[in-house]
Design an enzyme around this catalytic site. Structure first.
Site, PDB file in Angstrom:
ATOM      1  N   HIS A  14     -30.835 -11.119  44.057  1.00  0.00           N
ATOM      2  CA  HIS A  14     -32.059 -10.563  43.478  1.00  0.00           C
ATOM      3  C   HIS A  14     -32.943 -11.649  42.850  1.00  0.00           C
ATOM      4  O   HIS A  14     -32.479 -12.741  42.508  1.00  0.00           O
ATOM      5  CB  HIS A  14     -31.704  -9.533  42.406  1.00  0.00           C
ATOM      6  CG  HIS A  14     -30.876 -10.110  41.292  1.00  0.00           C
ATOM      7  ND1 HIS A  14     -31.425 -10.795  40.231  1.00  0.00           N
ATOM      8  CD2 HIS A  14     -29.539 -10.127  41.094  1.00  0.00           C
ATOM      9  CE1 HIS A  14     -30.471 -11.207  39.423  1.00  0.00           C
ATOM     10  NE2 HIS A  14     -29.306 -10.819  39.920  1.00  0.00           N
ATOM     11  N   GLU A 120     -23.006  -6.726  40.657  1.00  0.00           N
ATOM     12  CA  GLU A 120     -22.546  -8.015  40.155  1.00  0.00           C
ATOM     13  C   GLU A 120     -21.102  -7.890  39.680  1.00  0.00           C
ATOM     14  O   GLU A 120     -20.635  -6.794  39.350  1.00  0.00           O
ATOM     15  CB  GLU A 120     -23.466  -8.473  39.009  1.00  0.00           C
ATOM     16  CG  GLU A 120     -23.073  -9.778  38.317  1.00  0.00           C
ATOM     17  CD  GLU A 120     -23.041 -10.966  39.261  1.00  0.00           C
ATOM     18  OE1 GLU A 120     -22.099 -11.015  40.096  1.00  0.00           O
ATOM     19  OE2 GLU A 120     -23.918 -11.839  39.166  1.00  0.00           O
ATOM     20  N   LYS A 131     -24.793 -17.891  27.532  1.00  0.00           N
ATOM     21  CA  LYS A 131     -23.838 -18.775  28.198  1.00  0.00           C
ATOM     22  C   LYS A 131     -23.495 -20.007  27.366  1.00  0.00           C
ATOM     23  O   LYS A 131     -22.320 -20.388  27.296  1.00  0.00           O
ATOM     24  CB  LYS A 131     -24.366 -19.151  29.588  1.00  0.00           C
ATOM     25  CG  LYS A 131     -24.398 -17.948  30.519  1.00  0.00           C
ATOM     26  CD  LYS A 131     -25.011 -18.258  31.868  1.00  0.00           C
ATOM     27  CE  LYS A 131     -25.057 -16.978  32.711  1.00  0.00           C
ATOM     28  NZ  LYS A 131     -25.684 -17.190  34.020  1.00  0.00           N
TER      29      LYS A 131
END
Length: 303
Positions: A14, A120, A131
């Site tokens: 995507h 996902e 992250k």
């Protein structure tokens, strides 16, 4: 074997989502596309059309997305750019694909089949977390093992805190600013079909849940209705899983495969037995640069 002799899968991750742009693990959180993501989708459509026109082949006849909105928005933009009307339909293990494709709702309209099996990878308790913060907490070695190794798996999600509740939802007061949608409301067809949805996944587990869909839906449908091509919009991990199965990539080597946002990858398969023939990006230079950016995620500073 020439392009016209093969079955072609136009596969892409995507376009950029709101959480991609914030360097946050997205997983099953239903993030929308950014304007950049929509632009990537439009560019993808132009690349697909140029490829089809230059090789004198038809545009894709069927599409597949995950159940997450960022893939659906990407597909919507692509098909609008290609001038193709389409009808979305959620499929489960109970769906008779052949009967559904004969349904009158698809007359004059390209079918787009949506399945959670293209979702996902479920990033468990890492979902909604930045992250760089996870990297700092776990250290580089463990962070990369869980994120990239075939069997690496994050801690399970706490759905009482990290999922939108059907009643009396407490919002961010639970300590989570980003949550996955309520499963009863979002995944009603899957619940009715007794599909077992994950609370955390390794890439290995994504391959296991995706492989039957690839064989029994994508390839089987291509064979039954003599398709020339299809377009699949997935996610980083679901695209890696498709590549692993179709190309026969080893458990060890798959950790080095990175998937950029919004750049179509063409996979060609032999029409007789659907064995792998070749693969290539329609914009190889951009794919190389952006794949490296994906690998480096988490090592930048927080925005």
């Amino acid at each position: 074997m020439t392009v016209t002799d093969t079955f072609k899968l136009f596969i892409l991750r995507h376009g950029q989502s709101e959480l991609n742009s914030e360097n946050i693990f997205c997983g099953w959180i239903d993030a929308q596309l950014t304007e950049k993501g929509k632009s990537q989708a439009r560019h993808s459509a132009k690349l697909i059309k140029q490829f089809c026109d230059s090789n004198n082949i038809s545009l894709p006849q069927i599409g597949y997305t995950s159940r997450l909105i960022r893939t659906q928005q990407t597909m919507d933009v692509i098909l609008e750019e290609l001038g193709l009307k389409h009808t979305n339909y959620v499929i489960t293990t109970n769906t008779n694909i052949k009967e559904e494709l004969q349904d009158t709702r698809f007359e004059g309209s390209m079918p787009v089949l949506q399945t959670w099996r293209l979702n996902e990878r479920h990033y468990g308790a890492w979902q909604g977390q930045r992250k760089p913060d996870i990297l700092k907490e776990y250290g580089k070695e463990k962070y990369m093992y869980i994120r990239r190794d075939y069997n690496g798996k994050p801690p399970k999600v706490n759905l009482n805190l990290e999922m939108v509740q059907e009643e009396n939802d407490q919002g961010s007061s639970t300590g989570y600013d980003f949550k996955e949608p309520n499963r009863h409301l979002k995944y009603g067809p899957e619940e009715k079909a007794n599909e077992r949805l994950p609370e955390s996944e390794s890439l290995c587990e994504v391959v296991v849940r995706l492989k039957p869909f690839l064989n029994n839906v994508v390839l089987s449908t291509a064979n039954k209705i003599s398709q020339e091509s299809c377009v699949i919009v997935g996610h980083g991990s679901s695209v890696r899983s498709l590549l692993k199965v179709l190309e026969g990539i080893s458990d060890e080597d798959i950790k080095d495969v990175d998937i950029p946002n919004g750049i179509p990858l063409v996979i060609e398969l032999d029409r007789d037995n659907y064995s792998f023939v070749r693969k290539f990006y329609l914009d190889p230079e951009s794919a190389k640069v952006n794949a490296q950016m994906v690998r480096d995620e988490g090592f930048e500073k927080n925005p």
